[in-house]
Scaffold this active site. Structure first.
Site: not given
Ligand code: ADP
Length: 603
Positions: A208, A210-211, A426-427
């Protein structure tokens, strides 16, 4: 949409239909044809015609009399009556007695109906069946032919318009990749000097971050075709199919060069070939093919391979050597600035109230990935819709952070008063121990509203700037803070509950890591007993040491945690009044902010 298949009908069904058709023809159609030839007259008319000597031929049957007139081909029919002298009268009139006055229609017609028609029907049926069988077999055939074809999604022209601007933060990765874009725009510049572009670039990082987006943005910026396929799509039931898909993918790519081939989750095919039991022939074949393909084209052929994975350490060394994936671009979790930028990018897609403080939201969402931040913005928008508002507010965003991290608030109060009190202690215990050790506000906010994730309370930590190192003291303080919850239960409520299980796990993990990975104990000095296996997926560690050492490590972990637990108890006992005040405030209000916390503490 689901494809709904008709159940296949058995062969006998079709033969049954043919039989019915033949029977119908014989029973219904043929009699009609006969009937059409015969005209019925009454008996009186028949008598008259006999008397007039008009009848040429007659055939007397049990239930009817058929006859033909002279100078006419028309056949007549009449019923049989009690008429003893009929035969004589007919004979006298000169009629001939015949046995087959009604030729069973014309011989050609009857031949057609009884022989040709069934044959035609059977022939037609045969054709129909064979065509269906062909189709079925043909389907299987084409499936066979398609199996070796890559089903890569091809995005020609700027791949849905994703650009570098849409990817917020990740400046290092973008800088690295913009060189690729430049190359794809103007390869001659590079060829002129003799530089060759890397053939493959590996994007590594947690899920997640952004790769996939970055790979698409490269294609979008360079405005070249983008072939996208996931590693798992290559793995087929039959050995060799994945390899053949790869061949096909690269063949297509070379035809379309310059272009980008993106393989997501490359660890599905690029894992180490370890020859262990259970290793997968198909996967290894596919990997070998990939290695060959990457060797097979020149550095400047214009095909650029991007691949993404969360598990770079799993990849086969042959794949990551220079000349194949020579470049590795880390795509890390965003830092504070990156988080703010990502929030802004996604906030553009929804209508947001002008007073929203993105910096504050970014600070609260420490450790969130890009995908989580996108989700936070979306949850906030949904909340605004639910409450019939036109724009997303700060409160929406803050609430949605908690929703994304800890789940929705549970509507029905399920905690008894006593439990609620324990949770409050606790918290506060955690927060108070943390605050007393660092002399600063340790939390943004604590709430004790149960969440759907199962958490009974929820503490939002302060994230003041980024931390890249942790000193020994900081780790120890953190362990003490983790034990603070349980310590508060003991000090104030004179009981212990199951609520501390997660704290215990984390404290133990930290203490163990101090000894086995960070070299922070006197006895073991700088010896590593643990190796981290999944850096980007939770970071599980595997212990590699003798049983004796393991025993010693366990003993030291126990004594370390005990020591910190004792420290936490002491802090809370020394500040018993503050502990009670804070816990009562939290119990009454269900939420306490960092500022209110410090106010009560310093009062
Ligand atoms: P990965 O391939 O690294 O698992 P994704 O590229 O599929 O992740 O990203 C998933 C979603 O997260 C994207 O569709 C976007 O909406 C959001 N996201 C992740 N990184 C970014 C970023 N740097 N800027 C904007 N949106 C992002």
């Amino acid at each position: 949409m689901n494809e709904v298949k008709k159940p296949k009908k058995p062969l006998i069904f079709y033969y049954g239909i043919a039989l019915c058709v033949i029977l119908l023809v014989n029973l219904l159609v043929m009699p009609q044809i006969y009937k059409a030839q015969i005209k019925e007259v009454d008996y009186g008319a028949f008598m008259q015609m006999t008397q007039d000597g008009k009848i040429e031929e007659v055939q007397i049957e049990d239930n009817q009399i058929l006859f033909k007139l002279k100078d006419s081909e028309q056949i007549y029919k009449t019923g049989v009556l009690e008429d003893p002298g009929l035969t004589e009268r007919l004979f006298a009139s000169g009629a001939k007695f015949s046995g087959e006055i009604v030729e069973e229609t014309s011989p050609i017609l009857s031949f057609v109906l009884s022989w040709v028609l069934p044959i035609v029907i059977f022939w037609g049926l045969g054709q129909l069946l064979s065509r269906q069988l062909m189709k079925r077999a043909g389907g299987a055939n084409s499936m066979m032919f398609n199996m070796g074809k890559s089903n890569a999604k091809v995005y020609v022209k700027s791949s849905g318009g994703i650009r570098f601007d849409d990817v917020a933060g990740e400046d290092e990765a973008k800088e690295n990749l913009s060189e690729i874009v430049d190359y794809l725009h103007d390869p001659e510049k590079y060829k002129g000097i003799g530089a060759s572009m890397p053939k493959g670039i590996l994007l590594v990082g947690p899920p997640g971050t952004g790769k996939t987006m970055l790979a698409k943005a490269v294609a979008g910026e360079a405005n070249v075709p983008f072939f996208s396929m996931s590693g798992s799509e290559f793995v087929e039931m039959f050995v060799g199919m994945g390899a053949s898909k790869l061949r096909d993918l690269f063949k297509q790519a070379k035809e379309k060069a310059p272009c980008i081939v993106f393989i997501d989750e490359i660890d599905a095919i690029g894992g180490k070939r370890d020859g262990r039991l259970g290793s997968n022939d198909e996967r290894e074949q596919t990997l070998n093919q990939l290695l060959t393909e990457m060797d097979g084209f020149e550095g400047n052929s214009g095909v650029m391979i991007l691949a993404a994975t969360n598990r770079p350490e799993m990849l086969d060394p042959a794949l990551t050597r220079p000349g194949r994936f020579d470049r590795r671009v880390p795509v890390e979790l965003p830092d504070l600035k990156g988080r703010e930028a990502i929030l802004r990018v996604h906030a553009k897609k929804v209508s947001v109230a002008p007073d929203v403080d993105y910096g504050r939201i970014a600070r609260m969402a420490a450790g969130a990935s890009g995908a989580e931040l996108a989700n936070i913005v979306n949850e906030a928008a949904l909340r605004a819709v639910r409450q019939n508002r036109k724009a997303v507010t700060q409160a929406d965003l803050e609430e949605s952070i908690e929703v994304v991290i800890a789940g929705y608030q549970k509507k029905n109060a399920i905690l008894s008063d006593k439990e609620k009190m324990i949770v409050a202690y606790h918290e506060i215990g955690h927060a108070l121990v943390a605050a007393k050790q660092t002399n600063s506000a340790p939390v943004q906010k604590i709430t004790i509203v149960p969440r759907t994730s199962g958490a009974l309370g929820y503490t939002m930590q302060v994230d003041e700037g980024e931390h890249y190192l942790m000193s020994r003291e900081e780790i120890l303080n953190k362990i003490a803070t983790l034990t603070g919850g349980r310590a508060a239960e003991e000090v104030a409520c004179h009981t212990v509950t199951t609520g501390a299980s997660n704290d215990i796990e984390q404290a133990t993990k930290l203490a163990r890591a101090m000894l086995t990975r960070y070299g922070m104990s006197e006895e073991f000095d700088m010896v590593a007993f643990e190796t981290v296996q999944n850096q980007y997926l939770g970071g599980d560690a595997a212990l590699t040491c003798s049983a004796e050492t393991q025993t010693k490590i366990d003993e030291q972990v126990v004594s370390l945690v005990k020591e910190m637990h004792e420290k936490a108890r002491k802090i809370l006992t020394d500040n018993r009044r503050k502990l009670d005040d804070l816990a009562n405030y939290l119990y009454a209000n269900e939420t306490i902010t960092g500022e209110a916390f410090m106010q009560i503490l310093n009062a």
